[in-house]
Write a protein that holds these residues in place. Structure first.
Motif, short mmCIF file in Angstrom:
data_model
loop_
_atom_site.label_atom_id
_atom_site.label_comp_id
_atom_site.label_asym_id
_atom_site.label_seq_id
_atom_site.Cartn_x
_atom_site.Cartn_y
_atom_site.Cartn_z
N LEU A 1 -9.60 6.72 2.31
CA LEU A 1 -9.26 8.08 2.67
C LEU A 1 -8.60 8.19 4.03
CD1 LEU A 1 -12.41 10.07 1.44
CD2 LEU A 1 -10.10 10.13 0.46
N GLY A 2 -7.73 9.16 4.17
CA GLY A 2 -7.08 9.46 5.44
C GLY A 2 -6.71 10.93 5.50
N PHE A 3 -5.99 11.28 6.54
CA PHE A 3 -5.63 12.67 6.81
C PHE A 3 -4.12 12.76 6.99
CE2 PHE A 3 -4.46 15.66 10.20
CZ PHE A 3 -4.88 16.86 9.64
N TYR A 4 -3.53 13.86 6.53
CA TYR A 4 -2.11 14.08 6.78
C TYR A 4 -1.88 15.54 7.18
CZ TYR A 4 -1.01 17.08 2.81
OH TYR A 4 -0.93 18.14 1.97
N LEU B 1 -1.66 20.68 5.07
CA LEU B 1 -2.56 19.66 5.59
C LEU B 1 -3.60 19.34 4.54
CD1 LEU B 1 -5.49 21.13 6.55
CD2 LEU B 1 -4.00 22.00 8.32
N GLY B 2 -4.12 18.10 4.59
CA GLY B 2 -5.09 17.73 3.58
C GLY B 2 -5.48 16.26 3.68
N LEU B 3 -5.96 15.74 2.57
CA LEU B 3 -6.46 14.37 2.50
C LEU B 3 -5.51 13.49 1.71
CD1 LEU B 3 -10.24 15.04 1.74
CD2 LEU B 3 -9.22 14.45 3.95
N LEU B 4 -5.44 12.21 2.10
CA LEU B 4 -4.69 11.22 1.34
C LEU B 4 -5.62 10.07 0.95
CD1 LEU B 4 -4.06 8.49 3.27
CD2 LEU B 4 -2.58 10.14 4.42
N TYR B 5 -5.26 9.38 -0.09
CA TYR B 5 -5.99 8.18 -0.49
C TYR B 5 -5.01 7.03 -0.60
CZ TYR B 5 -9.02 4.91 -2.91
OH TYR B 5 -9.76 3.80 -3.23
N ARG B 6 -5.21 6.02 0.25
CA ARG B 6 -4.31 4.87 0.27
C ARG B 6 -4.88 3.77 -0.62
NH1 ARG B 6 -3.79 4.60 5.31
NH2 ARG B 6 -1.77 5.65 5.43
N TYR B 7 -4.01 3.16 -1.44
CA TYR B 7 -4.48 2.12 -2.38
C TYR B 7 -3.45 1.01 -2.49
CZ TYR B 7 -1.55 5.15 -5.30
OH TYR B 7 -0.51 5.91 -5.79
N ALA C 1 0.81 -1.22 0.00
CA ALA C 1 0.00 0.00 0.00
C ALA C 1 0.84 1.27 0.00
CB ALA C 1 -0.94 -0.01 1.20
N GLN C 2 0.39 2.21 -0.78
CA GLN C 2 1.00 3.53 -0.89
C GLN C 2 -0.14 4.54 -0.93
OE1 GLN C 2 2.09 2.48 -5.33
NE2 GLN C 2 1.50 1.01 -3.81
N ASP C 3 0.17 5.82 -0.94
CA ASP C 3 -0.93 6.78 -1.02
C ASP C 3 -0.54 8.01 -1.83
OD1 ASP C 3 0.00 8.98 0.95
OD2 ASP C 3 -0.01 7.23 2.27
N SER C 4 -1.55 8.62 -2.41
CA SER C 4 -1.45 9.93 -3.05
C SER C 4 -2.20 10.92 -2.18
CB SER C 4 -2.05 9.89 -4.46
OG SER C 4 -1.35 8.99 -5.28
N GLY D 1 11.35 18.77 9.52
CA GLY D 1 10.01 19.00 10.03
C GLY D 1 9.43 17.80 10.76
N VAL D 2 8.16 17.94 11.10
CA VAL D 2 7.39 16.86 11.72
C VAL D 2 6.10 16.71 10.92
CG1 VAL D 2 8.36 17.23 14.01
CG2 VAL D 2 6.28 18.46 13.35
N GLY D 3 5.45 15.57 11.08
CA GLY D 3 4.21 15.36 10.34
C GLY D 3 3.38 14.26 10.93
N TYR D 4 2.22 14.07 10.34
CA TYR D 4 1.27 13.03 10.75
C TYR D 4 0.69 12.40 9.49
CZ TYR D 4 -2.78 10.79 12.91
OH TYR D 4 -3.71 9.86 13.33
N GLY D 5 0.65 11.06 9.47
CA GLY D 5 0.08 10.36 8.33
C GLY D 5 1.13 9.75 7.43
N HIS D 6 0.68 8.99 6.42
CA HIS D 6 1.52 8.29 5.43
C HIS D 6 2.21 7.06 6.02
CE1 HIS D 6 0.74 11.70 2.91
NE2 HIS D 6 1.53 12.52 3.57
N GLN D 7 1.79 6.59 7.20
CA GLN D 7 2.41 5.40 7.79
C GLN D 7 2.02 4.14 7.02
OE1 GLN D 7 -0.13 7.04 8.98
NE2 GLN D 7 -1.59 5.75 10.07
N LYS D 8 2.79 3.08 7.19
CA LYS D 8 2.49 1.80 6.55
C LYS D 8 1.21 1.22 7.14
CE LYS D 8 4.45 -2.74 5.51
NZ LYS D 8 5.61 -3.65 5.70
N SER D 9 0.31 0.82 6.27
CA SER D 9 -0.96 0.27 6.72
C SER D 9 -1.59 -0.53 5.59
CB SER D 9 -1.91 1.39 7.17
OG SER D 9 -3.20 0.88 7.45
N ASP D 10 -2.32 -1.59 5.95
CA ASP D 10 -3.05 -2.37 4.95
C ASP D 10 -4.44 -1.80 4.71
OD1 ASP D 10 -0.96 -4.15 4.57
OD2 ASP D 10 -1.60 -5.43 6.23
N ALA D 11 -4.85 -0.84 5.54
CA ALA D 11 -6.17 -0.23 5.36
C ALA D 11 -6.16 0.68 4.15
CB ALA D 11 -6.55 0.56 6.62
N LYS D 12 -7.14 0.51 3.27
CA LYS D 12 -7.24 1.31 2.06
C LYS D 12 -8.28 2.42 2.25
CE LYS D 12 -4.43 -1.61 0.19
NZ LYS D 12 -4.79 -2.51 -0.92
#
Length: 214
Positions: A154-157, A208-214, A20-23, A141-152
């Motif tokens: 929408l998410g937040f970063y 900040l915004g939205l990510l889509y994991r696929y 899984a990766q995300d845009s 910097g620091v951030g939140y989101g884009h971690q490795k996950s099998d969940a597909k």
């Protein structure tokens, strides 16, 4: 800019068929609109490439006897490595940004002004200043989101950091050609501008915004 676009394409290409990766898409500064791609290598480390741009601001005013038209534009490409020290969504970020961040101030005199301690009649004279951020800078910097996950889905970063570099300034004017000041006076005035900018050794960055994991 072609090299930076190739970087994003390469990141996308090597990830084809892998886990899984995300845009992602977001808003922020200094680039306003952010588009990116993230690929987590492990639960602790990930890679990202992004573009941020679209910011353009125009402002007119009068400064020390000069009517000034100012334009600020900002865009950048970035290549980042994310480290997730606690195995969750929080991350520390390091990388490089490839910048096109600049401001142009074009002035036409309407009164008197002070150039290197001298009072000068600016009527009809031009005095232009170009301010530019370095083409390539380090990013921390620091951030939140884009971690490795099998969940597909929408998410937040979110990202907050700094680009490490100082603005430079260059001046052009009709005053020297018209014999109102010496080039050394213009150089001295320009150095004052550079000295004032040198204290700004970092440029803040936020997105900040939205990510889509696929």
């Amino acid at each position: 800019m072609k090299k930076q676009l190739a970087l994003l394409a390469a990141l996308a290409a090597i990830s084809t068929g892998l886990h899984a990766q995300d845009s992602y898409v977001g808003v922020g500064l200094p680039g306003l609109l952010t588009l990116g791609y993230a690929y987590p290598l492990t639960s602790s480390v990930g890679l990202r490439g992004e573009y941020a741009g679209g910011l353009s601001v125009n402002k007119d005013g009068n400064q020390d006897g000069v009517n000034v038209t100012g334009t600020f534009k900002a865009s950048r490409m970035g290549a980042f490595a994310d480290w997730f020290p606690m195995g969750g969504a929080f991350r520390l970020v390091g990388g490089l940004t490839f910048n096109d961040i600049k401001a142009d101030f074009n002035g036409v005199g309407s009164g008197t002004s002070t150039i290197n301690g001298q009072t000068v009649n600016m009527s009809g004279e031009t005095y232009n200043v170009k301010v530019k951020f370095p083409d390539t800078t380090a990013y921390l910097g620091v951030g939140y989101g884009h971690q490795k996950s099998d969940a597909k889905g929408l998410g937040f970063y979110a990202d907050l950091g700094v680009m490490v570099g100082s603005f430079t300034a260059d001046t052009s004017t009709s005053l020297v050609a018209n014999g109102k000041v010496l080039q050394s006076d213009v150089d001295a005035q320009n150095q004052k501008i550079r000295d004032s900018l040198s204290s700004l050794s970092v440029l803040p960055s936020a997105s900040l915004g939205l990510l889509y994991r696929y």
